[in-house]
Design an enzyme around this catalytic site. Structure first.
Site, mmCIF file in Angstrom:
data_model
loop_
_atom_site.group_PDB
_atom_site.id
_atom_site.type_symbol
_atom_site.label_atom_id
_atom_site.label_comp_id
_atom_site.label_asym_id
_atom_site.label_seq_id
_atom_site.Cartn_x
_atom_site.Cartn_y
_atom_site.Cartn_z
ATOM 1 N N ASP A 46 -1.851 3.828 0.119
ATOM 2 C CA ASP A 46 -2.774 3.302 -0.886
ATOM 3 C C ASP A 46 -4.221 3.335 -0.372
ATOM 4 O O ASP A 46 -4.455 3.332 0.836
ATOM 5 C CB ASP A 46 -2.426 1.840 -1.210
ATOM 6 C CG ASP A 46 -1.061 1.723 -1.857
ATOM 7 O OD1 ASP A 46 -0.586 2.731 -2.416
ATOM 8 O OD2 ASP A 46 -0.480 0.623 -1.790
HETATM 9 N N1 URA Z 1 3.796 0.615 0.531
HETATM 10 C C1 URA Z 1 2.709 0.180 -0.140
HETATM 11 O O1 URA Z 1 2.763 -0.787 -0.874
HETATM 12 N N2 URA Z 1 1.565 0.845 0.027
HETATM 13 C C2 URA Z 1 1.455 1.917 0.852
HETATM 14 O O2 URA Z 1 0.369 2.481 0.963
HETATM 15 C C3 URA Z 1 2.591 2.354 1.535
HETATM 16 C C4 URA Z 1 3.754 1.681 1.355
#
Ligand code: URA
Length: 242
Positions: free
Chosen positions: A102
């Site tokens: 993310d």
């Molecule tokens: N899980 C999440 O919530 N975000 C990420 O970036 C990777 C795994």
């Protein structure tokens, strides 16, 4: 392969630019100036120099980046992408990130040109483990994380049992390490939110056999041959290099 193709792929510019370089005598192969762009070279065996500097040629590139928060995991976006952080790598436009982190997440991001490897590492069939360190709101207890270890029903799917280790548990916030073998959208955040402990920050520290180690935030390094082979073995791909 042709000398002009090798130089173009190694990042010395377009085919026409490298042809000019070769014709003007800037390029040597095994100590001899070669002026024929079609001259055949064996990248693994022959020593190629441009203006006396050795050409670093690899068909595939494998980098590990310690992604900072604030960068989008994409090759193209209106916002700042992780490509900005590798833009000094020759042929960096050919790289793509393997899997997603993310925008607000940090940590280990593999970037490669090796499509077969990328495909398998992200395909659910191969169940590649990914480990994250998270800071969550509130006081985490063994009891609270038990549903994550058992497998928890989320809105649209059931997360498989995860390995969870509580690293630090305070009144305001807690720290934990979690390993999952899936990679659904916002999965880790959704898992902790569903037990009442929203994620405040998330950092990936391991991806298959690859470890982030002490790589500083915002920096990248090339994988070693051993790391590449281990990753390929994990998803049953044949060795790349001898
Ligand atoms: N899980 C999440 O919530 N975000 C990420 O970036 C990777 C795994």
């Amino acid at each position: 392969m042709r000398l002009d193709k090798l130089l173009a792929e190694a990042g010395f510019g377009t085919r026409s630019r490298v042809k000019r370089l070769i014709r003007k005598g800037h390029v040597q192969v095994n100590g001899e100036v070669v002026k024929d762009p079609a001259y055949q070279v064996e990248p693994e065996r022959d020593e190629v120099l441009v203006d006396g500097e050795p050409v670093f040629y690899e068909k595939e590139y494998y980098l590990i980046l310690n992604k900072p928060a604030g960068y989008v995991t994409s090759t193209k976006d209106r916002e700042l992408t992780v490509m900005e952080l590798v833009s000094d790598v020759p042929r960096f436009e050919k790289l793509f990130p393997v899997g997603r982190l993310d925008k607000d997440a940090e940590g280990l991001l593999l970037m490669t040109t090796d499509g077969a490897l990328a495909h398998r590492l992200t395909h659910p069939k191969w169940k590649v483990p990914k480990t994250y360190e998270v800071v969550v709101e509130g006081k985490l207890t063994e009891e609270a994380v038990e549903p994550l270890r058992k497998g928890i029903e989320l809105k649209d799917f059931k997360a498989q049992p995860a390995e969870v280790e509580i690293l630090d548990s305070g009144e305001e916030e807690s720290k934990a390490r979690i390993t999952i073998k899936e990679g659904k959208y916002h999965q880790v955040k959704r898992m902790f939110a569903s037990i009442g402990h929203p994620v405040k920050s998330l950092k990936r520290v391991k991806f298959g056999s690859l470890e982030l180690g002490g790589l500083p935030t915002g920096e990248y390094r090339h994988l070693t041959d051993e790391e590449v082979e281990r990753l390929r073995e994990e998803v049953k791909l044949s060795p790349k290099r001898s």
